[in-house]
Write a protein that holds these residues in place. Structure first.
Motif, PDB file in Angstrom:
ATOM      1  N   ARG A 135       0.805  -1.117  -0.137  1.00 33.28           N
ATOM      2  CA  ARG A 135       0.218  -0.176  -0.105  1.00 33.28           C
ATOM      3  C   ARG A 135       0.863   1.126   0.015  1.00 33.28           C
ATOM      4  O   ARG A 135       1.879   1.372   0.503  1.00 33.28           O
ATOM      5  CB  ARG A 135      -0.952   0.067   1.278  1.00 33.28           C
ATOM      6  CG  ARG A 135      -2.115  -1.002   1.021  1.00 33.28           C
ATOM      7  CD  ARG A 135      -2.693  -1.452   2.081  1.00 33.28           C
ATOM      8  NE  ARG A 135      -3.571  -0.389   2.922  1.00 33.28           N
ATOM      9  CZ  ARG A 135      -4.185  -0.193   3.850  1.00 33.28           C
ATOM     10  NH1 ARG A 135      -4.304  -1.025   4.619  1.00 33.28           N
ATOM     11  NH2 ARG A 135      -4.769   1.121   4.081  1.00 33.28           N
ATOM     12  N   THR A 155       0.005   0.172 -10.507  1.00 37.55           N
ATOM     13  CA  THR A 155      -1.035  -0.083  -9.254  1.00 37.55           C
ATOM     14  C   THR A 155      -2.387  -0.682  -9.672  1.00 37.55           C
ATOM     15  O   THR A 155      -2.768  -0.896 -10.754  1.00 37.55           O
ATOM     16  CB  THR A 155      -1.295   1.749  -8.686  1.00 37.55           C
ATOM     17  OG1 THR A 155      -2.118   2.165 -10.258  1.00 37.55           O
ATOM     18  CG2 THR A 155       0.034   2.421  -8.704  1.00 37.55           C
ATOM     19  N   GLN A 157      -6.400  -1.512  -7.505  1.00 36.40           N
ATOM     20  CA  GLN A 157      -7.375  -1.328  -6.242  1.00 36.40           C
ATOM     21  C   GLN A 157      -7.726  -2.629  -5.711  1.00 36.40           C
ATOM     22  O   GLN A 157      -7.783  -3.598  -6.236  1.00 36.40           O
ATOM     23  CB  GLN A 157      -8.686  -0.718  -6.963  1.00 36.40           C
ATOM     24  CG  GLN A 157      -9.346   0.221  -5.850  1.00 36.40           C
ATOM     25  CD  GLN A 157      -8.884   1.243  -5.716  1.00 36.40           C
ATOM     26  OE1 GLN A 157      -8.092   1.991  -6.292  1.00 36.40           O
ATOM     27  NE2 GLN A 157      -9.261   2.113  -4.309  1.00 36.40           N
ATOM     28  N   HIS A 163      -8.643  -0.167  -1.019  1.00 37.68           N
ATOM     29  CA  HIS A 163      -7.445   0.657  -0.961  1.00 37.68           C
ATOM     30  C   HIS A 163      -6.640   0.597  -2.318  1.00 37.68           C
ATOM     31  O   HIS A 163      -6.621  -0.740  -2.877  1.00 37.68           O
ATOM     32  CB  HIS A 163      -6.648   0.739   0.373  1.00 37.68           C
ATOM     33  CG  HIS A 163      -6.262  -0.683   0.741  1.00 37.68           C
ATOM     34  ND1 HIS A 163      -6.999  -1.069   1.735  1.00 37.68           N
ATOM     35  CD2 HIS A 163      -5.403  -1.417   0.195  1.00 37.68           C
ATOM     36  CE1 HIS A 163      -6.594  -2.671   1.852  1.00 37.68           C
ATOM     37  NE2 HIS A 163      -5.474  -2.520   0.925  1.00 37.68           N
ATOM     38  N   GLU A 164      -5.862   1.574  -2.572  1.00 36.09           N
ATOM     39  CA  GLU A 164      -4.758   1.308  -3.729  1.00 36.09           C
ATOM     40  C   GLU A 164      -3.774   0.679  -3.227  1.00 36.09           C
ATOM     41  O   GLU A 164      -3.241   0.408  -2.093  1.00 36.09           O
ATOM     42  CB  GLU A 164      -4.448   2.782  -4.014  1.00 36.09           C
ATOM     43  CG  GLU A 164      -3.378   2.960  -5.361  1.00 36.09           C
ATOM     44  CD  GLU A 164      -2.732   3.966  -5.476  1.00 36.09           C
ATOM     45  OE1 GLU A 164      -1.807   4.422  -6.313  1.00 36.09           O
ATOM     46  OE2 GLU A 164      -3.182   5.054  -4.944  1.00 36.09           O
TER      47      GLU A 164
END
Length: 177
Positions: A135, A155, A157, A163-164
């Motif tokens: 994260r 990246t 989700q 959260h990313e």
């Protein structure tokens, strides 16, 4: 499977007397803040984690190791390989992860143990690529991933927690063991 020894650590399969020390580690909100939904885990949940890790060992021939300090025999935490379930970008790929008790942070144990796990993946299991997710804000894990040679690859989700995640990978033919 043989245990793995590093200069300071023993990576081994889980034993019954590991439940309470791992539960204490996973009950620490600071340890767990970057893992899953970020909440501490109960004794029962920790027992489920160990059971799932042991099942993965039996089914896949790799898994999450118990990390023991060679000098004292104390359980420092967990490190190893697992088949990622999510995010979709990593699903069904072999991932590396770890969690150590806060008292063991900042001493290089995570890097030492994770390096040994990558060597195990390449040399003992013939795994050619390992992925990871961290994260944003988890600079300690990002630093370990960098030391191991994993490269940022975008990246995603987290579909469960929202959260990313930053995604990383290493081709183990390029790994410098």
């Amino acid at each position: 499977m043989n245990d793995i020894r590093t200069p300071r650590l023993l990576l081994r399969r889980w034993q019954d007397d590991d439940l309470v020390p791992l539960s204490e580690i996973q009950a620490d909100p600071t340890v767990m803040q970057w893992i899953g939904d970020g909440r501490p885990r109960s004794l029962e949940e920790t027992a489920e984690d160990i059971e799932a890790w042991e099942e993965e060992w039996d089914e896949e021939g790799f898994g999450i190791f118990a990390v023991e300090l060679l000098g004292s025999g104390e359980l420092a935490g967990a490190v190893g390989l697992y088949v990622a379930g999510s995010p979709p970008e990593l699903a069904d790929r072999i991932a590396i992860g770890w969690r150590l008790g806060r008292v063991h942070w900042g001493q290089g144990y995570a890097s030492e143990a994770a390096h040994a796990a990558l060597e195990f993946a390449l040399q003992d299991r013939g795994i050619d690529r390992v992925v990871a997710a961290a994260r944003p804000g988890d600079t300690a894990s990002a630093n370990v991933l960098d030391k191991l040679g994993l490269r940022a690859e975008g990246t995603a989700q987290d579909p469960v927690h929202g959260h990313e995640l930053r995604l990383y990978a290493i081709d183990l033919t390029e790994f410098e063991g």
